[in-house]
Scaffold this motif. Structure first.
Motif, PDB file in Angstrom:
ATOM      1  N   ILE A  76       0.838  -1.197   0.000  1.00  0.00           N
ATOM      2  CA  ILE A  76       0.000   0.000   0.000  1.00  0.00           C
ATOM      3  C   ILE A  76       0.875   1.250   0.000  1.00  0.00           C
ATOM      4  N   ASP A  77       0.542   2.178  -0.871  1.00  0.00           N
ATOM      5  CA  ASP A  77       1.202   3.485  -0.887  1.00  0.00           C
ATOM      6  C   ASP A  77       0.159   4.519  -0.504  1.00  0.00           C
ATOM      7  N   VAL A  78       0.272   5.047   0.685  1.00  0.00           N
ATOM      8  CA  VAL A  78      -0.736   5.973   1.205  1.00  0.00           C
ATOM      9  C   VAL A  78      -0.676   7.332   0.530  1.00  0.00           C
ATOM     10  N   ASN A  79       0.400   7.573  -0.208  1.00  0.00           N
ATOM     11  CA  ASN A  79       0.588   8.854  -0.893  1.00  0.00           C
ATOM     12  C   ASN A  79       0.408   8.720  -2.402  1.00  0.00           C
ATOM     13  N   GLY A  80      -0.012   7.546  -2.838  1.00  0.00           N
ATOM     14  CA  GLY A  80      -0.230   7.316  -4.260  1.00  0.00           C
ATOM     15  C   GLY A  80       1.023   7.492  -5.090  1.00  0.00           C
ATOM     16  N   TYR A  81       0.875   8.085  -6.261  1.00  0.00           N
ATOM     17  CA  TYR A  81       2.004   8.266  -7.168  1.00  0.00           C
ATOM     18  C   TYR A  81       2.916   9.416  -6.765  1.00  0.00           C
ATOM     19  N   GLN A  82       2.488  10.208  -5.813  1.00  0.00           N
ATOM     20  CA  GLN A  82       3.319  11.315  -5.379  1.00  0.00           C
ATOM     21  C   GLN A  82       4.549  10.814  -4.627  1.00  0.00           C
ATOM     22  N   LYS A  83       5.605  11.598  -4.667  1.00  0.00           N
ATOM     23  CA  LYS A  83       6.818  11.239  -3.952  1.00  0.00           C
ATOM     24  C   LYS A  83       6.584  11.312  -2.455  1.00  0.00           C
ATOM     25  N   PRO A  84       7.376  10.589  -1.639  1.00  0.00           N
ATOM     26  CA  PRO A  84       8.707  10.053  -1.966  1.00  0.00           C
ATOM     27  C   PRO A  84       8.707   8.649  -2.558  1.00  0.00           C
ATOM     28  N   ASN A  85       7.604   7.862  -2.428  1.00  0.00           N
ATOM     29  CA  ASN A  85       7.563   6.483  -2.914  1.00  0.00           C
ATOM     30  C   ASN A  85       8.698   5.651  -2.323  1.00  0.00           C
ATOM     31  N   ILE A  86       8.809   5.729  -1.004  1.00  0.00           N
ATOM     32  CA  ILE A  86       9.874   5.029  -0.279  1.00  0.00           C
ATOM     33  C   ILE A  86       9.264   4.127   0.793  1.00  0.00           C
ATOM     34  N   VAL A  87       9.751   2.898   0.840  1.00  0.00           N
ATOM     35  CA  VAL A  87       9.313   1.929   1.847  1.00  0.00           C
ATOM     36  C   VAL A  87       9.559   2.490   3.245  1.00  0.00           C
ATOM     37  N   GLY A  88       8.557   2.379   4.096  1.00  0.00           N
ATOM     38  CA  GLY A  88       8.705   2.845   5.467  1.00  0.00           C
ATOM     39  C   GLY A  88       8.355   4.307   5.645  1.00  0.00           C
ATOM     40  N   ARG A  89       8.169   5.011   4.541  1.00  0.00           N
ATOM     41  CA  ARG A  89       7.726   6.403   4.609  1.00  0.00           C
ATOM     42  C   ARG A  89       6.282   6.487   4.126  1.00  0.00           C
ATOM     43  N   ASP A  90       6.053   6.240   2.815  1.00  0.00           N
ATOM     44  CA  ASP A  90       4.669   6.217   2.338  1.00  0.00           C
ATOM     45  C   ASP A  90       4.257   4.856   1.780  1.00  0.00           C
ATOM     46  N   ILE A  91       5.185   3.890   1.735  1.00  0.00           N
ATOM     47  CA  ILE A  91       4.878   2.544   1.258  1.00  0.00           C
ATOM     48  C   ILE A  91       4.996   1.540   2.400  1.00  0.00           C
ATOM     49  N   PHE A  92       3.972   0.684   2.533  1.00  0.00           N
ATOM     50  CA  PHE A  92       3.916  -0.282   3.633  1.00  0.00           C
ATOM     51  C   PHE A  92       3.404  -1.624   3.109  1.00  0.00           C
ATOM     52  N   TYR A  93       3.327  -2.612   3.997  1.00  0.00           N
ATOM     53  CA  TYR A  93       2.848  -3.930   3.576  1.00  0.00           C
ATOM     54  C   TYR A  93       1.946  -4.552   4.642  1.00  0.00           C
ATOM     55  N   PHE A  94       1.111  -5.511   4.190  1.00  0.00           N
ATOM     56  CA  PHE A  94       0.317  -6.379   5.062  1.00  0.00           C
ATOM     57  C   PHE A  94       0.561  -7.815   4.630  1.00  0.00           C
ATOM     58  N   ILE A  95       0.186  -8.753   5.458  1.00  0.00           N
ATOM     59  CA  ILE A  95       0.166 -10.169   5.092  1.00  0.00           C
ATOM     60  C   ILE A  95      -1.224 -10.721   5.384  1.00  0.00           C
ATOM     61  N   LEU A  96      -1.761 -11.499   4.440  1.00  0.00           N
ATOM     62  CA  LEU A  96      -3.036 -12.171   4.647  1.00  0.00           C
ATOM     63  C   LEU A  96      -2.761 -13.562   5.202  1.00  0.00           C
ATOM     64  N   ASN A  97      -3.161 -13.790   6.418  1.00  0.00           N
ATOM     65  CA  ASN A  97      -2.972 -15.104   7.031  1.00  0.00           C
ATOM     66  C   ASN A  97      -4.287 -15.873   7.050  1.00  0.00           C
TER      67      ASN A  97
END
Length: 237
Positions: free
Chosen positions: A164-185
């Motif tokens: 998930i990128d909470v900031n969409g296509y806008q910068k910074p597009n960096i993991v841990g800043r605006d890009i995160f992850y989930f896992i489906l268990n």
């Protein structure tokens, strides 16, 4: 005789202030942005968790096992629950009718998926982690991507993971800043951050493996590593 600053002294002082401001302002701006991204991620986590629960209720069960070849069906249920602007899957009105051949190939029969022909995630090498490592996305699952009305990007990728990128296509597009992850268990009503069978996570494992997260190292990774550890840190702590 009144004492006063000379013009030269005033200019030197202003110059020093300008230099200090130029050095500190980017850090201040970054810290403010990171707080906004963190808040947006927590909000989206809550929203997606609630949408997942409603999708499972509609399905009549949680994931007993995550079958990625059938994921468009669950993806469409999520798309129906979220405020979706664009999607890589053309969801039918009758979601219950969706069924695809599992296949035995490397990627199964993803060609059966009702794709729109569009991908709503970052192009290759347009996103990176905090160490500057550039990432690629798995094209086999690129259809499982959507853009919400607020610009947020959601990508169902392999390994039972959602990016998930909470900031969409806008910068910074960096993991841990605006890009995160989930896992489906399996059998879980909310997204998590560690694979329950192995008690670890390897984010974006299909294309670029840079870190294996555990419950012991995710905080350190968030602060001084790749940034993938920020996902569990912001929600679990």
């Amino acid at each position: 005789m009144k004492k006063a600053f000379t013009l030269a002294e005033v200019l030197i002082t202003l110059g020093i202030i300008g230099i200090v401001a130029a050095m500190t302002l980017p850090t201040v701006i970054t810290n403010i942005q990171d707080k906004q991204f963190k808040s947006a991620f927590k909000k989206q986590y809550s929203t997606i968790s609630q949408a997942m629960q409603r999708a499972y209720i509609a399905e009549g069960q949680t994931y007993e096992s995550v079958n990625w070849m059938q994921m468009p069906k669950y993806f469409c249920r999520m798309q129906k629950e979220l405020k979706t602007l664009n999607s890589g899957i053309a969801c039918p009105k009758d979601i219950d009718s969706m069924k695809f051949t599992d296949g035995t190939g490397t990627y199964g029969n993803t060609n059966e998926w009702p794709r729109t022909g569009q991908t709503y995630w970052h192009k290759d090498d347009k996103w990176q982690d905090k160490k500057g490592v550039e990432y690629k996305s798995n094209p086999s699952y690129s259809a499982l991507s959507m853009q919400l009305t607020d610009g947020t990007l959601i990508f169902y990728t392999c390994g039972n993971q959602i990016l998930i990128d909470v900031n969409g296509y806008q910068k910074p597009n960096i993991v841990g800043r605006d890009i995160f992850y989930f896992i489906l268990n399996p059998k879980r009503f909310s997204p998590e951050f560690f694979n329950r069978s192995q008690n670890k996570a390897v984010p974006n494992s299909c294309n670029k493996t840079t870190v294996t997260l555990t419950r012991d190292n995710y905080e350190e990774d968030c602060k001084n590593g790749t940034g993938w550890g920020c996902s569990p840190l912001y929600i679990l702590d």
